[in-house]
Design a protein around this motif. Sequence first.
Motif, PDB file in Angstrom:
ATOM      1  N   GLN A  45       0.918  -1.114   0.015  1.00  0.00           N
ATOM      2  CA  GLN A  45      -0.131   0.023   0.028  1.00  0.00           C
ATOM      3  C   GLN A  45       0.941   1.319   0.120  1.00  0.00           C
ATOM      4  OE1 GLN A  45      -0.279  -2.501   2.132  1.00  0.00           O
ATOM      5  NE2 GLN A  45      -2.132  -3.489   2.395  1.00  0.00           N
ATOM      6  N   SER A  46       2.011   1.247   0.309  1.00  0.00           N
ATOM      7  CA  SER A  46       2.881   2.449   0.418  1.00  0.00           C
ATOM      8  C   SER A  46       3.843   2.927  -0.982  1.00  0.00           C
ATOM      9  CB  SER A  46       4.043   2.219   1.465  1.00  0.00           C
ATOM     10  OG  SER A  46       4.773   1.003   1.240  1.00  0.00           O
ATOM     11  N   ALA A  47       3.365   2.521  -2.082  1.00  0.00           N
ATOM     12  CA  ALA A  47       4.077   3.159  -3.125  1.00  0.00           C
ATOM     13  C   ALA A  47       4.347   4.318  -3.308  1.00  0.00           C
ATOM     14  CB  ALA A  47       3.584   2.368  -4.429  1.00  0.00           C
ATOM     15  N   HIS A  48       3.247   5.171  -2.966  1.00  0.00           N
ATOM     16  CA  HIS A  48       3.112   6.724  -3.082  1.00  0.00           C
ATOM     17  C   HIS A  48       2.929   7.470  -2.044  1.00  0.00           C
ATOM     18  CE1 HIS A  48       3.351   5.425  -7.500  1.00  0.00           C
ATOM     19  NE2 HIS A  48       2.081   4.753  -7.237  1.00  0.00           N
ATOM     20  N   CYS A  49       3.269   6.966  -0.827  1.00  0.00           N
ATOM     21  CA  CYS A  49       3.076   7.906   0.212  1.00  0.00           C
ATOM     22  C   CYS A  49       4.551   8.463   0.699  1.00  0.00           C
ATOM     23  CB  CYS A  49       2.441   6.897   1.531  1.00  0.00           C
ATOM     24  SG  CYS A  49       3.640   5.898   2.354  1.00  0.00           S
ATOM     25  N   LEU A  50       4.310   9.530   1.801  1.00  0.00           N
ATOM     26  CA  LEU A  50       5.316  10.096   2.178  1.00  0.00           C
ATOM     27  C   LEU A  50       6.008   9.371   3.587  1.00  0.00           C
ATOM     28  CD1 LEU A  50       6.822  12.878   2.192  1.00  0.00           C
ATOM     29  CD2 LEU A  50       5.188  13.751   3.976  1.00  0.00           C
ATOM     30  N   LEU A  51       7.233   9.311   3.497  1.00  0.00           N
ATOM     31  CA  LEU A  51       7.779   8.534   4.784  1.00  0.00           C
ATOM     32  C   LEU A  51       8.412   9.599   5.656  1.00  0.00           C
ATOM     33  CD1 LEU A  51       9.361   5.641   2.812  1.00  0.00           C
ATOM     34  CD2 LEU A  51       7.003   5.479   3.823  1.00  0.00           C
ATOM     35  N   TYR A  52       8.083   9.361   7.029  1.00  0.00           N
ATOM     36  CA  TYR A  52       8.690  10.422   7.797  1.00  0.00           C
ATOM     37  C   TYR A  52       9.210   9.500   8.925  1.00  0.00           C
ATOM     38  CZ  TYR A  52       8.844  14.283  11.319  1.00  0.00           C
ATOM     39  OH  TYR A  52       9.170  15.265  12.217  1.00  0.00           O
ATOM     40  N   SER A  53      10.410  10.050   9.477  1.00  0.00           N
ATOM     41  CA  SER A  53      11.259   9.140  10.467  1.00  0.00           C
ATOM     42  C   SER A  53      11.865  10.095  11.356  1.00  0.00           C
ATOM     43  CB  SER A  53      12.382   8.233   9.702  1.00  0.00           C
ATOM     44  OG  SER A  53      11.908   7.446   8.873  1.00  0.00           O
ATOM     45  N   PRO A  54      11.122  10.487  12.333  1.00  0.00           N
ATOM     46  CA  PRO A  54      11.598  11.675  13.527  1.00  0.00           C
ATOM     47  C   PRO A  54      12.556  10.772  14.438  1.00  0.00           C
ATOM     48  CG  PRO A  54       9.385  10.878  13.953  1.00  0.00           C
ATOM     49  CD  PRO A  54       9.583  10.349  12.470  1.00  0.00           C
ATOM     50  N   ALA A  55      13.567  11.323  14.860  1.00  0.00           N
ATOM     51  CA  ALA A  55      14.416  10.523  15.960  1.00  0.00           C
ATOM     52  C   ALA A  55      13.574  10.356  17.158  1.00  0.00           C
ATOM     53  CB  ALA A  55      15.567  11.602  15.985  1.00  0.00           C
ATOM     54  N   ALA A  56      12.655  10.830  17.596  1.00  0.00           N
ATOM     55  CA  ALA A  56      12.015  10.550  18.783  1.00  0.00           C
ATOM     56  C   ALA A  56      11.446   9.207  19.030  1.00  0.00           C
ATOM     57  CB  ALA A  56      10.666  11.666  18.741  1.00  0.00           C
ATOM     58  N   LEU A  57      11.719   8.565  20.038  1.00  0.00           N
ATOM     59  CA  LEU A  57      11.156   7.217  20.209  1.00  0.00           C
ATOM     60  C   LEU A  57       9.679   7.344  20.121  1.00  0.00           C
ATOM     61  CD1 LEU A  57      13.571   6.103  22.959  1.00  0.00           C
ATOM     62  CD2 LEU A  57      13.702   5.576  20.570  1.00  0.00           C
ATOM     63  N   ASN A 110       4.586  18.608  -0.504  1.00  0.00           N
ATOM     64  CA  ASN A 110       4.807  17.906  -1.653  1.00  0.00           C
ATOM     65  C   ASN A 110       3.457  17.054  -2.280  1.00  0.00           C
ATOM     66  OD1 ASN A 110       7.991  17.087  -1.481  1.00  0.00           O
ATOM     67  ND2 ASN A 110       7.473  16.984   0.625  1.00  0.00           N
ATOM     68  N   TYR A 111       2.335  17.933  -1.810  1.00  0.00           N
ATOM     69  CA  TYR A 111       1.210  17.196  -2.253  1.00  0.00           C
ATOM     70  C   TYR A 111       0.970  16.965  -3.683  1.00  0.00           C
ATOM     71  CZ  TYR A 111      -3.966  16.662  -2.840  1.00  0.00           C
ATOM     72  OH  TYR A 111      -5.103  16.184  -3.145  1.00  0.00           O
ATOM     73  N   LEU A 112       1.090  17.945  -4.523  1.00  0.00           N
ATOM     74  CA  LEU A 112       1.029  17.898  -5.888  1.00  0.00           C
ATOM     75  C   LEU A 112       1.960  16.898  -6.463  1.00  0.00           C
ATOM     76  CD1 LEU A 112       0.711  21.839  -6.920  1.00  0.00           C
ATOM     77  CD2 LEU A 112      -1.301  20.164  -6.612  1.00  0.00           C
ATOM     78  N   TYR A 113       3.217  16.855  -5.984  1.00  0.00           N
ATOM     79  CA  TYR A 113       3.945  15.932  -6.530  1.00  0.00           C
ATOM     80  C   TYR A 113       3.562  14.480  -6.184  1.00  0.00           C
ATOM     81  CZ  TYR A 113       8.151  12.861  -6.856  1.00  0.00           C
ATOM     82  OH  TYR A 113       9.019  11.953  -7.140  1.00  0.00           O
ATOM     83  N   LEU A 114       3.196  14.109  -5.052  1.00  0.00           N
ATOM     84  CA  LEU A 114       2.659  12.860  -4.631  1.00  0.00           C
ATOM     85  C   LEU A 114       1.361  12.554  -5.493  1.00  0.00           C
ATOM     86  CD1 LEU A 114       3.298  13.165  -0.933  1.00  0.00           C
ATOM     87  CD2 LEU A 114       4.300  11.656  -2.416  1.00  0.00           C
ATOM     88  N   LYS A 115       0.273  13.436  -5.489  1.00  0.00           N
ATOM     89  CA  LYS A 115      -0.831  13.178  -6.449  1.00  0.00           C
ATOM     90  C   LYS A 115      -0.526  12.911  -7.808  1.00  0.00           C
ATOM     91  CE  LYS A 115      -5.275  15.686  -7.359  1.00  0.00           C
ATOM     92  NZ  LYS A 115      -5.848  17.066  -7.231  1.00  0.00           N
ATOM     93  N   GLU A 116       0.347  13.503  -8.646  1.00  0.00           N
ATOM     94  CA  GLU A 116       0.760  13.188  -9.644  1.00  0.00           C
ATOM     95  C   GLU A 116       1.370  11.829 -10.088  1.00  0.00           C
ATOM     96  OE1 GLU A 116       0.988  13.687 -13.789  1.00  0.00           O
ATOM     97  OE2 GLU A 116       0.222  15.150 -12.376  1.00  0.00           O
ATOM     98  N   LYS A 117       2.197  11.449  -9.074  1.00  0.00           N
ATOM     99  CA  LYS A 117       2.857  10.289  -8.992  1.00  0.00           C
ATOM    100  C   LYS A 117       1.689   8.905  -8.891  1.00  0.00           C
ATOM    101  CE  LYS A 117       7.283  10.641  -9.468  1.00  0.00           C
ATOM    102  NZ  LYS A 117       7.936   9.945 -10.866  1.00  0.00           N
ATOM    103  N   LYS A 118       0.476   9.349  -8.077  1.00  0.00           N
ATOM    104  CA  LYS A 118      -0.386   8.498  -8.110  1.00  0.00           C
ATOM    105  C   LYS A 118      -1.213   8.130  -9.248  1.00  0.00           C
ATOM    106  CE  LYS A 118      -1.668   8.614  -3.058  1.00  0.00           C
ATOM    107  NZ  LYS A 118      -2.543   8.978  -2.001  1.00  0.00           N
ATOM    108  N   LYS A 119      -1.266   9.469 -10.191  1.00  0.00           N
ATOM    109  CA  LYS A 119      -2.113   9.353 -11.570  1.00  0.00           C
ATOM    110  C   LYS A 119      -1.169   8.586 -12.319  1.00  0.00           C
ATOM    111  CE  LYS A 119      -4.552  13.748 -11.250  1.00  0.00           C
ATOM    112  NZ  LYS A 119      -4.619  15.146 -11.759  1.00  0.00           N
ATOM    113  N   GLN A 120      -0.381   8.589 -12.204  1.00  0.00           N
ATOM    114  CA  GLN A 120       0.881   8.056 -13.222  1.00  0.00           C
ATOM    115  C   GLN A 120       0.978   6.321 -13.117  1.00  0.00           C
ATOM    116  OE1 GLN A 120       4.744   9.945 -13.202  1.00  0.00           O
ATOM    117  NE2 GLN A 120       3.761  11.826 -13.895  1.00  0.00           N
ATOM    118  N   SER A 121       0.433   5.940 -12.057  1.00  0.00           N
ATOM    119  CA  SER A 121       0.539   4.654 -11.524  1.00  0.00           C
ATOM    120  C   SER A 121      -0.547   3.858 -12.038  1.00  0.00           C
ATOM    121  CB  SER A 121       0.824   4.396  -9.788  1.00  0.00           C
ATOM    122  OG  SER A 121      -0.538   4.656  -9.336  1.00  0.00           O
TER     123      SER A 121
END
Length: 287
Positions: free
Chosen positions: A245-257, A276-287
């Motif tokens: 399910q994660s092909a076109h989602c934003l990944l975020y890894s904060p240092a906080a536990l 990054n919304y427009l970029y992510l939206k465009e990537k989903k359209k292309q898939s």
Amino acid sequence: MVGVNGNKVGHLFENISSFVRQCIFSVLNVGPVPSHIAFIMDGNRRYSKKQNLIDGNGHRAGFSALINMLKYCYELGVKYITVYAFSIDNFKRRPEEVVSLMKLMQEKIDELTKEESIVNRLGIRIYFQGNLKLLSDHVRSAAERAMVKTSGNSKAILSICVAYTSTDEIVHAVQESCEEKWDEIRKNNDGGNLIRLEENVKDKDEHRIGVTNVDRHMYMSVCPDPDIIIRTSGAARLSNFLLWQSAHCLLYSPAALWPEIGLRHLIWVILDFQRNYLYLKEKKKQS
């Protein structure tokens, strides 16, 4: 008197915090808000060691962090929240640790379904996703009760992934798709001559298993694909979570536990998502 004054101060602080959050979320809601945020709750054990806590208290602190994050996501308008609570691989830990975690999980599941719990106050429906047959009878029963008790809630959905890995989910979905397609073939041919079907190219095309078939049988089919996956503790890997399910989602890894995650981390990732919304939206359209 001191206790009464302390309660008044506590209520005042909570009211001020709530007002500040409403102001911040009002500004964030001017831009696009994610529909689905998923969390890999990493770092409970390290937090326990860091704070010199006794066994289990790191996970208890993590549960408090989950409740706060549920509240923040709900107030922001996020419809779907998913958490990675227990991997199939976690069963390989020391037996006494697994037993302790299962007891704690049962306790917290029952806590979530109390009438006055945040889940019921906010109208959140709970789903448990994964190979639930691997859970102990007590935990599985608690999970099933929670799903029944919250089935009437409709304002948001909390998916709790337990006894879960993405590879297990994919294998399960493929197996279910094959069984469904085989039943369909037998029904269409009345259990008759399957050799005729093999000779008919058109029929073979019709009975192929596609992405939509597998999608429909995923544990996570009750939710749209995540817009954001947040993994705490600074680790930049998915650890077999929502790979499909994660092909076109934003990944975020904060240092906080995980027990240290707070409002500021959520605000930061929402701003990054909007940037990054427009970029992510465009990537989903292309898939």
